[in-house]
Design a protein around this motif. Structure first.
Motif, PDB file in Angstrom:
ATOM      1  N   SER A   1      30.754 -39.058   3.427  1.00 46.27           N
ATOM      2  CA  SER A   1      30.526 -38.147   2.319  1.00 46.27           C
ATOM      3  C   SER A   1      30.766 -38.840   0.980  1.00 46.27           C
TER       4      SER A   1
ATOM      5  N   GLU B   1      30.062 -42.024   0.363  1.00 48.97           N
ATOM      6  CA  GLU B   1      28.840 -42.786   0.143  1.00 48.97           C
ATOM      7  C   GLU B   1      27.733 -41.869  -0.365  1.00 48.97           C
ATOM      8  N   GLU B   2      27.614 -40.701   0.239  1.00 49.85           N
ATOM      9  CA  GLU B   2      26.603 -39.736  -0.195  1.00 49.85           C
ATOM     10  C   GLU B   2      26.898 -39.239  -1.607  1.00 49.85           C
ATOM     11  N   GLN B   3      28.175 -39.047  -1.909  1.00 56.06           N
ATOM     12  CA  GLN B   3      28.566 -38.586  -3.237  1.00 56.06           C
ATOM     13  C   GLN B   3      28.180 -39.616  -4.295  1.00 56.06           C
TER      14      GLN B   3
ATOM     15  N   THR C   1      25.825 -41.916  -4.021  1.00 55.42           N
ATOM     16  CA  THR C   1      24.363 -41.969  -4.066  1.00 55.42           C
ATOM     17  C   THR C   1      23.805 -40.836  -4.915  1.00 55.42           C
ATOM     18  N   GLU C   2      24.307 -39.632  -4.714  1.00 53.33           N
ATOM     19  CA  GLU C   2      23.817 -38.475  -5.474  1.00 53.33           C
ATOM     20  C   GLU C   2      24.150 -38.603  -6.958  1.00 53.33           C
TER      21      GLU C   2
END
Length: 116
Positions: free
Chosen positions: A38, A40-42, A44-45
């Motif tokens: 999460s 990494e996703e945070q 990226t976003e």
């Protein structure tokens, strides 16, 4: 004396057996691993939001799974004509809050190639 030693090791032994059984760090599906994904996703976003001209982005946890250090590779239209230092500054400004919680970050930037 030896029995007292074994009794003292009981909590450690239980913790180790839970790790081996699938509830520890590094095991797919663990809370620890979900938190890293999460993060990494945070990141990226946050980059996609602040740099809408992004054509390629890769964020990878390189800290061995603890989420303390990340490697970011990004290609964006916003980097065209900018020196590398200013490209990196755009990335660090985009991730200012997230970087304050990290141990380190590696940044690789490239401008989006223009059609010739």
């Amino acid at each position: 004396m030896f029995r007292q030693f074994l009794r003292a090791l009981g909590p450690v032994r239980n913790r180790l057996s839970r790790t081996v059984a699938g509830n520890g760090a590094g095991v797919p599906g663990s809370n620890f691993e979900r938190n890293c994904v999460s993060k990494e996703e945070q990141l990226t976003e946050a980059l996609k939001k602040s740099l809408p001209g992004t054509t390629y982005i890769s964020v990878e946890d390189i800290s061995g799974g603890c989420g303390a250090m990340f490697e970011v590779s990004i290609e964006a239209k916003e980097f065209i004509g900018l020196p590398r230092v200013k490209q990196h500054r755009l990335v660090t400004d985009s991730l200012k809050q997230e970087i304050s919680e990290m141990h380190g970050i590696r940044i690789h930037t490239n401008p989006t190639p223009t059609d010739k």
